[in-house]
Scaffold this motif. Structure first.
Motif, PDB file in Angstrom:
ATOM      1  N   ASN A   1      46.245   0.228  61.089  1.00 54.53           N
ATOM      2  CA  ASN A   1      47.796   0.812  61.516  1.00 54.53           C
ATOM      3  C   ASN A   1      48.148   1.813  60.632  1.00 54.53           C
ATOM      4  OD1 ASN A   1      48.205  -0.517  59.051  1.00 54.53           O
ATOM      5  ND2 ASN A   1      50.170  -1.618  59.721  1.00 54.53           N
TER       6      ASN A   1
ATOM      7  N   GLY B   1      46.212   3.939  64.267  1.00 56.14           N
ATOM      8  CA  GLY B   1      45.519   2.628  64.428  1.00 56.14           C
ATOM      9  C   GLY B   1      44.152   2.599  64.862  1.00 56.14           C
TER      10      GLY B   1
ATOM     11  N   LYS C   1      56.323  -1.102  59.228  1.00 63.56           N
ATOM     12  CA  LYS C   1      55.418  -0.304  60.395  1.00 63.56           C
ATOM     13  C   LYS C   1      54.654  -1.196  61.340  1.00 63.56           C
ATOM     14  CE  LYS C   1      51.640   0.659  57.251  1.00 63.56           C
ATOM     15  NZ  LYS C   1      50.857   1.388  56.633  1.00 63.56           N
ATOM     16  N   PRO C   2      54.204  -0.853  62.460  1.00 67.70           N
ATOM     17  CA  PRO C   2      53.601  -1.726  63.491  1.00 67.70           C
ATOM     18  C   PRO C   2      52.523  -2.470  62.606  1.00 67.70           C
ATOM     19  CG  PRO C   2      53.866   0.452  64.265  1.00 67.70           C
ATOM     20  CD  PRO C   2      54.327   0.778  62.849  1.00 67.70           C
ATOM     21  N   ARG C   3      52.300  -3.530  63.166  1.00 66.06           N
ATOM     22  CA  ARG C   3      51.311  -4.525  62.909  1.00 66.06           C
ATOM     23  C   ARG C   3      49.807  -3.931  63.225  1.00 66.06           C
ATOM     24  NH1 ARG C   3      52.564 -10.077  65.860  1.00 66.06           N
ATOM     25  NH2 ARG C   3      53.430  -8.423  67.528  1.00 66.06           N
ATOM     26  N   PRO C   4      48.755  -4.019  62.352  1.00 67.79           N
ATOM     27  CA  PRO C   4      47.524  -3.246  62.942  1.00 67.79           C
ATOM     28  C   PRO C   4      47.291  -3.471  64.382  1.00 67.79           C
ATOM     29  CG  PRO C   4      47.232  -4.336  60.601  1.00 67.79           C
ATOM     30  CD  PRO C   4      48.635  -4.747  61.173  1.00 67.79           C
ATOM     31  N   ARG C   5      46.448  -2.573  64.979  1.00 68.05           N
ATOM     32  CA  ARG C   5      46.207  -2.815  66.401  1.00 68.05           C
ATOM     33  C   ARG C   5      45.301  -1.761  66.923  1.00 68.05           C
ATOM     34  NH1 ARG C   5      51.878  -2.834  68.777  1.00 68.05           N
ATOM     35  NH2 ARG C   5      52.140  -3.596  66.762  1.00 68.05           N
TER      36      ARG C   5
ATOM     37  N   HIS D   1      41.707   3.919  69.130  1.00 64.09           N
ATOM     38  CA  HIS D   1      42.953   4.197  68.426  1.00 64.09           C
ATOM     39  C   HIS D   1      43.637   5.018  69.457  1.00 64.09           C
ATOM     40  CE1 HIS D   1      39.356   6.904  67.910  1.00 64.09           C
ATOM     41  NE2 HIS D   1      40.126   8.054  68.032  1.00 64.09           N
TER      42      HIS D   1
END
Length: 126
Positions: A38, A28, A59-63, A4
Motif C-alpha cells: 500500500n 499498491g 491509508k488503504p489496506r495493502p491491496r 498495482h
C-alpha cells in the motif's frame, strides 16, 4: 511488484511561472506470497526520477488488482484484494497534502471487486 495501479497525473501549466508537471503515480500491488503493498510512488516524467510519496494519516489496506484514476491532483483508488478478501472501499489521496481519505459511499455500489478496470470520464470514475 504486480497488479498495482499506474496513473498519469498532470498539473500546472497555468502561466509562465507555472510549467506543466506530469507524473506517473504507482500505488499498491502484490510482491509475491502474502506480501500485498500500500505504498505510493511518483515518477517525474520530465526528469525520469522516482520518489516515494510519504503519506499521512490512515491509508488503504495493502491491496492488488484495484483501479486508480486521477482528478486534478487527487488519486482515486477503488477495490482490489488482499490475502483473503476483495475490497469495495473508495479512497482519495490528495497529492499536495499527502492525506488519504476514505470516502463513505451512499446508495448502491458495485461491491467488493478485484481485477476490474476504470477510467475517468468528466467528473466520474466509470
Amino acid at each position: 511488484r504486480a497488479m498495482h495501479s499506474a496513473t498519469v497525473m498532470t498539473s500546472g501549466g497555468l502561466g509562465p511561472g507555472d510549467p506543466p508537471k506530469t507524473e506517473l503515480v504507482v500505488f499498491g500491488g502484490w510482491a509475491g506470497g502474502n506480501n500485498f503493498l500500500n505504498d505510493t510512488w511518483a515518477l517525474d516524467i520530465d526528469k525520469l526520477v522516482w520518489r516515494v510519496v510519504l503519506t499521512r494519516g490512515p491509508k488503504p489496506r495493502p491491496r492488488a488488482g484495484h483501479t486508480a484514476v486521477c482528478f486534478g491532483r487527487q488519486l482515486v483508488v477503488f477495490g482490489g484484494a488482499g490475502a483473503a478478501n476483495a475490497y469495495g472501499e473508495l479512497w482519495v489521496l490528495d497529492m499536495d497534502t499527502r492525506d488519504w481519505v476514505e470516502v463513505r459511499q451512499r446508495g448502491d455500489n458495485p461491491g467488493p471487486m478485484s481485477g476490474h478496470v476504470a477510467v475517468a470520464r468528466g467528473r466520474h470514475m466509470v
